[in-house]
Design an enzyme around this catalytic site. Structure first.
Site, PDB file in Angstrom:
ATOM      1  CE1 TYR A   1     -21.359 -34.945 -36.052  1.00  0.00           C
ATOM      2  CE2 TYR A   1     -23.668 -35.117 -36.716  1.00  0.00           C
ATOM      3  CZ  TYR A   1     -22.663 -34.442 -36.060  1.00  0.00           C
ATOM      4  OH  TYR A   1     -22.936 -33.271 -35.412  1.00  0.00           O
TER       5      TYR A   1
ATOM      6  CD  GLU B   1     -39.045 -31.484 -50.041  1.00  0.00           C
ATOM      7  OE1 GLU B   1     -38.592 -30.755 -50.922  1.00  0.00           O
ATOM      8  OE2 GLU B   1     -39.620 -31.068 -49.023  1.00  0.00           O
TER       9      GLU B   1
ATOM     10  CE  LYS C   1     -32.251 -34.461 -44.495  1.00  0.00           C
ATOM     11  NZ  LYS C   1     -30.816 -34.261 -44.762  1.00  0.00           N
TER      12      LYS C   1
ATOM     13  CE  LYS D   1     -40.685 -29.727 -45.180  1.00  0.00           C
ATOM     14  NZ  LYS D   1     -40.223 -28.652 -46.014  1.00  0.00           N
TER      15      LYS D   1
ATOM     16  CE  LYS E   1     -29.736 -38.451 -42.812  1.00  0.00           C
ATOM     17  NZ  LYS E   1     -29.104 -37.868 -41.690  1.00  0.00           N
TER      18      LYS E   1
ATOM     19  CB  CYS F   1      -0.710 -63.924 -63.976  1.00  0.00           C
ATOM     20  SG  CYS F   1      -0.254 -65.656 -64.145  1.00  0.00           S
TER      21      CYS F   1
HETATM   22  O1  JCF Z   1     -33.744 -31.413 -49.056  1.00  0.00           O
HETATM   23  C1  JCF Z   1     -33.463 -31.066 -47.930  1.00  0.00           C
HETATM   24  N1  JCF Z   1     -32.252 -31.218 -47.507  1.00  0.00           N
HETATM   25  C2  JCF Z   1     -34.509 -30.494 -47.023  1.00  0.00           C
HETATM   26  C3  JCF Z   1     -34.163 -29.961 -45.794  1.00  0.00           C
HETATM   27  C4  JCF Z   1     -35.826 -30.507 -47.446  1.00  0.00           C
HETATM   28  C5  JCF Z   1     -36.809 -29.978 -46.634  1.00  0.00           C
HETATM   29  O2  JCF Z   1     -38.080 -29.989 -47.031  1.00  0.00           O
HETATM   30  C6  JCF Z   1     -36.485 -29.420 -45.364  1.00  0.00           C
HETATM   31  C7  JCF Z   1     -35.145 -29.416 -44.950  1.00  0.00           C
HETATM   32  C8  JCF Z   1     -34.844 -28.856 -43.720  1.00  0.00           C
HETATM   33  C9  JCF Z   1     -35.855 -28.338 -42.936  1.00  0.00           C
HETATM   34  N2  JCF Z   1     -37.465 -28.891 -44.569  1.00  0.00           N
HETATM   35  C10 JCF Z   1     -37.152 -28.363 -43.386  1.00  0.00           C
HETATM   36  C11 JCF Z   1     -38.230 -27.833 -42.575  1.00  0.00           C
END
Ligand code: JCF
Length: 670
Positions: free
Chosen positions: A36, A114, A116, A289, A313, A425
């Protein structure tokens, strides 16, 4: 050329729109996330090159799908952002460079990273400490009011803890379903003949958007906060500070938050990637971030994503492709396994063209047939698996494959074992496939470790009938081998040399190499420790075998059955006669260094001076039992960099934890 671009853009828009619908509305995607992302990237690239052909309703112009039905609409006063993506270290460095460029900085920026979480975004509104509203992200501007459903999620406080919270507090985070809970729930749904979910994320999304809160209450949802929406007063100066403040209000935040500079973050990423399977939930990358909120504000936004954050990703673990055929593979013990041949697809960083189907029950359960479009998953180093068949997209009549009645290699009749769902077999060693698999196992690194005798050579040797049993390997001469294709006299000598060196082995390796059903390395080691030598083991009755660690009635009966076969006993005699030997004392622990006897060790994370396997061998030689998971029985955990869940668990249980340096010291003084 340009009209071609126009057509391509239009087709991509339609295709992506369909996938958006499948994903967001039906909670049932038909392609993988990576596939995607590629489509979207392609569309963005084309729209950038040919802005005149960008369609006003292009999916690139919005964040998610509009809410569809059932729930009241909610406008987010502060929009819910999505994240820009980076896919490799170069793109990550570019992201950092852009950030630092804009900030005009000289020293390294502190970043917060962190895991995701792979779920769906939720905004929860508290007024005077009371939960008053919760909404999905929707398209970022308008979401669905799912307050009643969110009230059923146990980990979300209905009233904030303490009294220092702001009058108005909107918390943003991710609703997820933990992997174990997902599996258990799907089993439950299947038992009730209800619709199951394809993955935890779709289960979370589908559950949260259930119209009946009573049903939602039975769905094991979790929530972790990652940010704020509308607030009446600030909670801190940094992202990490804000997360601490939320924690103090009893709001769950992800425990995996790390503060570091960008070069350290690269390491955090690779550790996270290596340990993703150990986490209790699915993650699809790492969010990075800028930690300082003032800097975040200076950086601002592009379209609907912040400039101060990015999602790095992971390579996708799931992708869709076409199943070309189902082949039959004959294994070492004669088990005939169906194997899926796939149209090659790039997955988890490699091109995949085969997937395991385990057994014929699995084929029936999936209802997979040649020509089907399938979803393939590859997690870590495991063999790719078919997790779903898009039966709805089967466009013509295809018959299901039938159980084989004879071995596809030697045509011997098959034996079916209903309990095991295995077709076997009956040809034993007359079957060349079984012969090859047994020999491959015999020469493998953890068995007799005969370097230089690979699959190709074994195939030739079996084809010429020079080698029928493992003992025949030790009868090969360099002169004989030299006659083979692509085999010079030097390589022939090397092969014979490697075979000869393998004669000095250990009892445990030898037992493992025999390839007795269900006797893996650990069981072979236990047997070697329990029995002085092969003569005693060969004649050991069932009761005696069952006294050995990890040997139950089934394994014991396989061991007995193996030694009862006349030609197996002959091969063992042959091997010993030809010079295969081991020290009968090797398994008896030297009393000077037997101080680890009775201890249970676990290794996790990376080691630098040796592999985990080598470290395990050394610890075992000192009498320790080395196992894979931490429990109250664990004596010591050796934790290297990248340790994750096992380390947490050991800490919780109060297990002794040491690092590699301490391990080396311990091994050295022995
Ligand atoms: O864990 C997540 N999926 C995740 C999504 C974590 C984050 O700190 C995020 C996010 C989506 C937008 N922070 C933003 C600003």
């Amino acid at each position: 050329m340009t009209t071609a671009a126009k057509t391509e853009i239009h087709q991509l828009v339609r295709e992506i729109r369909l996938h958006d619908y499948n994903y967001h509305v039906l909670d049932s995607p038909t392609i993988g996330d990576g596939q995607y992302d590629q489509l979207v990237r392609k569309l963005i690239a084309l729209e950038t090159d040919f802005p005149e052909y960008r369609e006003p309703n292009s999916p690139t112009q919005r964040v998610g799908a509009k809410p569809e039905s059932g729930f009241e609409e909610v406008t987010h006063r502060v929009p819910m952002l999505s994240l820009g993506n980076v896919f490799d270290v170069d793109e990550f460095r570019q992201f950092v460079a852009r950030v630092e460029d804009r900030l005009g900085k000289v020293d390294a920026t502190v970043l917060a990273a962190e895991p995701k979480l792979d779920g769906l975004a939720l905004s929860i509104r508290y007024e005077y400490g009371e939960l008053v509203m919760a909404a999905t992200r929707g398209d970022g501007q308008t979401g669905e009011n799912v307050t009643q459903n969110v009230r059923t999620i146990r980990s979300i406080p209905l009233t904030l803890k303490g009294d220092s919270f702001p009058d108005l507090l909107e918390v943003r985070g991710e609703v997820i379903m933990k992997k174990q809970e997902f599996t258990a729930m799907n089993k439950r749904l299947q038992g009730l003949s209800e619709k199951t979910f394809v993955n935890p994320r779709n289960a979370a999304a589908g559950s949260l958007r259930q119209l009946d809160p009573k049903i939602v209450a039975t769905r094991p949802l979790s929530f972790f906060a990652y940010g704020l929406g509308e607030i009446s007063e600030p909670l801190g100066n940094t992202h990490s500070g804000v997360m601490d403040a939320l924690k103090a209000f009893a709001i769950p935040v992800n425990p995996g938050l790390v503060k570091a500079t960008s070069d350290q973050i690269e390491r955090v990423y690779s550790d996270l990637l290596a340990n993703r399977d150990q986490l209790p939930y699915e993650i699809d990358g790492m969010v990075v971030k800028v930690d300082d909120l003032e800097m975040q504000e200076m950086l601002g936004f592009v379209a609907r994503a912040p400039r101060f954050a990015s999602a790095w990703k992971f390579p996708a673990q799931e992708a869709s492709t076409r199943l070309i055929a189902i082949d039959m593979q004959v294994g070492r013990t004669g088990a005939i396994t169906p194997v899926a041949r796939l149209e090659p697809v790039f997955l988890g960083g490699v091109t995949v063209s085969n997937a395991t189907l385990h057994n014929f029950d699995e084929v029936a359960r999936l209802d997979v047939r040649p020509g089907d479009q399938v979803m393939v998953r590859r997690a870590g180093d495991v063999i790719p698996q078919i997790i779903r068949v898009m039966t709805e997209r089967r466009d013509r009549q295809i018959d299901p494959i039938e159980l084989p009645t004879e071995c596809p290699v030697c045509q011997s009749p098959v034996e079916c074992n209903i309990d095991e769902a295995v077709v076997r077999c009956s040809g034993g060693l007359i079957c060349k496939a079984q012969r090859l698999e047994r020999l491959k196992h015999f020469v493998s690194r953890r068995a007799m470790d005969i370097d230089g005798v690979g699959e190709r050579l074994l195939e030739t040797l079996i084809g010429r009938e020079w080698v029928k049993t493992p003992a025949d390997l030790y009868r090969l001469s360099a002169e004989l081998l030299e006659g083979l294709d692509r085999m010079g006299s030097k390589s022939a000598q090397n092969v014979v040399q490697a075979i000869t060196s393998s004669k000095a082995t250990t009892f445990a390796r030898f037992l493992y190499a025999l390839g007795i059903r269900d006797v893996g390395e650990a069981t072979a080691r236990n047997l070697a420790q329990a029995f002085n030598d092969i003569d005693q083991l060969i004649d050991a009755p069932l009761e005696e075998l069952m006294e050995v660690d990890d040997v139950g009635p089934v394994v014991a009966s396989h061991i007995r059955a193996f030694f009862e076969v006349k030609c197996n006993r002959e091969v063992i005699v042959d091997l010993v006669t030809l010079g295969v030997h081991w020290s009968v004392y090797e398994s008896n622990i030297d009393s000077n260094c037997s101080d680890l006897v009775g201890q249970t060790w676990v290794l996790t994370g990376a080691l630098t001076s040796m592999t985990r396997e080598e470290a395990s061998d050394k610890l075992r030689a000192l009498g320790a039992k080395v196992v894979g998971s931490v429990s109250t029985q664990t004596t010591v955990l050796v934790a290297g960099p990248g340790a994750g869940g096992k380390l947490d668990k050991a800490e919780t249980l109060g297990v002794e934890i040491i690092d590699e340096a301490a391990l080396l010291e311990l091994l050295e003084c022995r």
